[in-house]
Every structure is written in structure tokens, then in C-alpha cells.
Design a protein around this motif. Structure first.
Motif, mmCIF file in Angstrom:
data_model
loop_
_atom_site.group_PDB
_atom_site.id
_atom_site.type_symbol
_atom_site.label_atom_id
_atom_site.label_comp_id
_atom_site.label_asym_id
_atom_site.label_seq_id
_atom_site.Cartn_x
_atom_site.Cartn_y
_atom_site.Cartn_z
ATOM 1 N N GLN A 137 0.830 -1.202 0.000
ATOM 2 C CA GLN A 137 0.000 0.000 0.000
ATOM 3 C C GLN A 137 0.866 1.254 0.000
ATOM 4 O O GLN A 137 0.568 2.230 -0.703
ATOM 5 N N GLN A 138 1.937 1.243 0.794
ATOM 6 C CA GLN A 138 2.829 2.400 0.836
ATOM 7 C C GLN A 138 3.483 2.634 -0.517
ATOM 8 O O GLN A 138 3.576 3.767 -0.996
ATOM 9 N N ARG A 139 3.929 1.558 -1.155
ATOM 10 C CA ARG A 139 4.564 1.700 -2.471
ATOM 11 C C ARG A 139 3.566 2.200 -3.505
ATOM 12 O O ARG A 139 3.912 3.013 -4.368
ATOM 13 N N SER A 140 2.327 1.715 -3.413
ATOM 14 C CA SER A 140 1.297 2.175 -4.345
ATOM 15 C C SER A 140 1.023 3.666 -4.168
ATOM 16 O O SER A 140 0.870 4.401 -5.147
ATOM 17 N N THR A 141 0.986 4.114 -2.910
ATOM 18 C CA THR A 141 0.770 5.534 -2.636
ATOM 19 C C THR A 141 1.915 6.380 -3.178
ATOM 20 O O THR A 141 1.701 7.427 -3.793
ATOM 21 N N VAL A 142 3.144 5.920 -2.946
ATOM 22 C CA VAL A 142 4.316 6.662 -3.434
ATOM 23 C C VAL A 142 4.316 6.706 -4.958
ATOM 24 O O VAL A 142 4.567 7.761 -5.563
ATOM 25 N N ASP A 143 4.036 5.557 -5.594
ATOM 26 C CA ASP A 143 4.001 5.524 -7.059
ATOM 27 C C ASP A 143 2.920 6.447 -7.607
ATOM 28 O O ASP A 143 3.123 7.128 -8.619
ATOM 29 N N GLY A 144 1.752 6.477 -6.931
ATOM 30 C CA GLY A 144 0.680 7.365 -7.368
ATOM 31 C C GLY A 144 1.087 8.823 -7.286
ATOM 32 O O GLY A 144 0.804 9.624 -8.190
ATOM 33 N N LYS A 145 1.774 9.188 -6.189
ATOM 34 C CA LYS A 145 2.230 10.577 -6.043
ATOM 35 C C LYS A 145 3.288 10.914 -7.073
ATOM 36 O O LYS A 145 3.301 12.017 -7.628
ATOM 37 N N LEU A 146 4.181 9.962 -7.342
ATOM 38 C CA LEU A 146 5.203 10.193 -8.356
ATOM 39 C C LEU A 146 4.576 10.416 -9.729
ATOM 40 O O LEU A 146 4.996 11.307 -10.485
ATOM 41 N N GLN A 147 3.580 9.607 -10.066
ATOM 42 C CA GLN A 147 2.911 9.772 -11.351
ATOM 43 C C GLN A 147 2.193 11.106 -11.433
ATOM 44 O O GLN A 147 2.222 11.785 -12.467
ATOM 45 N N GLN A 148 1.531 11.496 -10.333
ATOM 46 C CA GLN A 148 0.821 12.767 -10.323
ATOM 47 C C GLN A 148 1.791 13.930 -10.491
ATOM 48 O O GLN A 148 1.542 14.867 -11.259
ATOM 49 N N GLU A 149 2.922 13.868 -9.761
ATOM 50 C CA GLU A 149 3.879 14.962 -9.844
ATOM 51 C C GLU A 149 4.577 14.992 -11.205
ATOM 52 O O GLU A 149 4.869 16.068 -11.734
ATOM 53 N N SER A 150 4.833 13.816 -11.783
ATOM 54 C CA SER A 150 5.420 13.775 -13.120
ATOM 55 C C SER A 150 4.458 14.385 -14.144
ATOM 56 O O SER A 150 4.877 15.104 -15.056
#
Length: 350
Positions: free
Chosen positions: A146-159
Motif C-alpha cells: 500500500q505504501q509503495r502504491s501511494t508513493v508511485d501514485g504521487k510520483l505519477q501525479q507529480e510527473s
């Protein structure tokens, strides 16, 4: 996202948060419910007694595990995901083992059981450790994913935000440079001032798209941009501001106004022989920031300009959606010979 945030995704989650505490308690209650259902065929008084004892036992173990994991959080920050996961499971097993013996001692002290070391103690300990081990492994694995999914989601949003912001390449750059070139001989001081304004504009353009800026700063950048355009367009460009009832601490995405103003000039003012007036209205309604930019429609509508207008507006719309989701919107209205773009977004206070 910062390097620290990415690095944290390679460690076990932070067990010291309030949300984590709630998860521990809820999971403990679910385990108590499941075991109670498995032990009792009827929901009678005996079943409720079993549930009460199991609930007390499970929640106590969960709370103690939460405290121990919180105390050990510095170790988890220095350990890898695998090492941290093993350490967390071992700590949960240790707490379960001590907690089981602790409950037996408590019940013996309260004269609820006769023997301080009953025959069923080993069986209870083994079953408790098995349940704690299974739940611990699966639970920690779930939290890591879940933590990795949240981080990946934020990375995609910021990218996505960075990509959208990188598309903002003001068309006025070449025109402004030509204006500066023409001023270098006739009015070098004014040419220098224009270059400073351009430097400020591109400093914002190249800044981090994730950051919000004060509304006052966004207004100042927009004012500088309009001053640069007035050098080129002269009296053909008139500007009216109407700003009211906006909190001083209000924030908004950088370069939200400038692309819309650039559209208004390029698609509304430039095609008109007599030019026109751009009106910028900004006001708040409750916790919503409203922006309305109006410009006169061109005398003759050109298809190429219309397409460019839509592309620029779609860029702004996507940036707002990425930043605020459904809480932000952009609406286009044509009426009375005027072209209006209305933007709504939540008021974020700095």
C-alpha cells in the motif's frame, strides 16, 4: 517528490501513526470475532463471554505491539524492507508470547484460574503465535504494498504536473525579445526593465510545478507579463483588474493566470484592429476561489487560433484536475461579443 519520500518507500511503513493504531485495533477485533464464530455454534451468553475475553486479549496484544513497533521505529528507518519486515514480525511474536503469559498470570492473580501454569498454556501459546505470525506477515506485506502504491501514485501525479507545466512555453517570448531589441537604442532603461520581467516570468515557468504560490505572487507575475505585452501592443491592450474578498494566505498553482491571459491576448486582442480590454476578476465564495478572465471576440474567427486556444485551455484544465481533482473546474462562456473563462478551485491557505 523529494528523494526522502522515494527512499521511505523502500522501508517498512511508519507504525507510529494514529491511522496505524486504528488499523491494529480493528484487525484485533476482527480476529476476535472470527475465533468466536468458529468456537460457538450459537450466539448465546457463552459466545458473548468468549468474545469479550478474546477481544480483550487481542486488543491488548495489538496495543502492546503498536507501542513496541513505535519505539523500534528508528531501527526500521535504517533497515531495508526485508530486514525491517522480519524484525517487525519477530517483535509482534515476542509481544504475543509475553502477552499470553501475562494474561495467564493476570487470570491466576484474579483467581479466575486455579493453576498459574495450566495444562493448556502451551497449546494457547502455540495457537496465539501462529495467528500473530500469519497476521503479522500478511499485514506488513499489505502495508508495504500500500505504501509503495501511494508513493508511485504521487510520483505519477507529480510527473504529470511537471509535464503539463513544461508545455507552457509562452508564445510572447520571441515578440518580447523583438520589443526589447527595438528599445535597446531608444529606451535602454525600459529595455532592461522588460528583461527583468521576462527573467521573473521564466523563473516561475521553470519552478517546481508541485508547489503552490500565493495569489499575490501569481497576480504580480501576471502584471509583469501584461506590462511586457503592452510594450508590443501599446494602446491596443487595456487591462482592468477587479480583486475582492480573497484571503491574504490563499495559494494557487503557479502560472494559472498567465497562460489564460496569453490566450486572451493572442486570440482576442491581437486579431482586432482596435485591440480591446482584458478584464480579470478574482473573488472568493466560501472556501472557493473564483477567477474570470474576459476578452472581446475577434472580428474574424480563425480556425488555427481556435484550435490553439482549446489546447492551451485543456492544459490548464488537466493541471487543475491533477492538483485538485473534482474540486476544481474551468468553464468557457461566449456571450455579448465577449469570451469568458471562469476557473474555480478550493482555497488553500499557506
Amino acid at each position: 517528490m523529494s528523494n526522502a519520500s522515494v527512499e521511505n518507500s523502500h522501508h517498512v511503513p511508519d507504525f507510529g501513526t494514529f491511522s496505524m493504531l486504528i488499523r491494529f485495533v480493528i484487525l484485533a477485533e476482527l480476529i476476535a470475532i472470527i475465533i468466536t464464530i468458529g468456537r460457538n455454534t450459537d450466539f448465546n451468553e457463552q459466545a458473548w463471554q468468549d468474545f469479550s475475553l478474546l477481544s480483550l486479549f487481542a486488543v491488548s496484544i495489538a496495543l502492546c505491539s503498536f507501542v513496541v513497533l513505535k519505539i523500534a521505529s528508528p531501527l526500521f528507518k535504517r533497515a531495508s524492507t526485508g530486514t525491517g519486515s522480519v524484525l517487525a514480525v519477530l517483535l509482534i511474536l515476542l509481544v504475543t508470547s509475553l502477552g499470553t503469559d501475562g494474561f495467564i498470570y493476570l487470570f491466576h492473580s484474579l483467581d479466575l484460574i486455579d493453576d498459574g501454569m495450566p495444562a493448556w498454556r502451551d497449546s494457547l501459546l502455540v495457537r496465539s503465535l501462529m495467528i500473530a505470525g500469519i497476521i503479522g506477515v500478511l499485514g506488513i506485506r499489505y502495508l508495504i504494498l500500500q505504501q509503495r502504491s501511494t508513493v508511485d501514485g504521487k510520483l505519477q501525479q507529480e510527473s504529470k504536473l511537471q509535464a503539463l507545466q513544461s508545455r507552457i512555453r509562452p508564445h510572447f517570448l520571441f515578440n518580447s525579445l523583438n520589443s526589447v531589441a527595438s528599445l535597446t537604442r531608444s529606451d535602454p532603461h525600459k529595455a532592461e526593465a522588460v528583461l527583468h520581467d521576462l527573467a521573473d516570468l521564466f523563473r516561475v515557468l521553470l519552478a517546481d510545478a508541485r508547489k503552490l504560490v500565493p495569489v499575490t505572487a501569481e497576480r504580480e507575475i501576471s502584471r509583469q507579463y501584461l506590462e511586457v505585452e503592452k510594450i508590443r501592443l501599446g494602446d491596443r491592450l487595456q487591462v482592468k483588474w477587479n480583486v475582492s474578498n480573497i484571503p491574504r494566505s490563499a495559494l494557487m498553482p503557479a502560472l494559472t493566470l498567465q497562460p489564460l491571459l496569453e490566450n486572451a491576448i493572442y486570440h482576442g486582442i491581437e486579431p482586432r484592429f482596435a485591440g480591446g480590454t482584458i478584464k480579470i476578476e478574482m473573488w472568493s465564495e466560501g472556501e472557493t476561489l473564483n477567477i474570470m478572465i474576459s476578452n472581446p471576440l475577434p472580428d474574424v474567427q480563425k480556425e488555427t487560433r481556435s484550435k490553439g486556444n482549446k489546447l492551451a485551455q485543456e492544459n490548464i484544465r488537466q493541471r487543475l484536475a491533477t492538483q485538485f481533482g473534482s474540486a476544481a473546474s474551468m468553464q468557457v462562456i461566449q456571450e455579448g461579443g465577449q469570451y469568458h473563462v471562469k476557473v474555480r478551485m478550493p482555497i488553500i491557505r499557506g
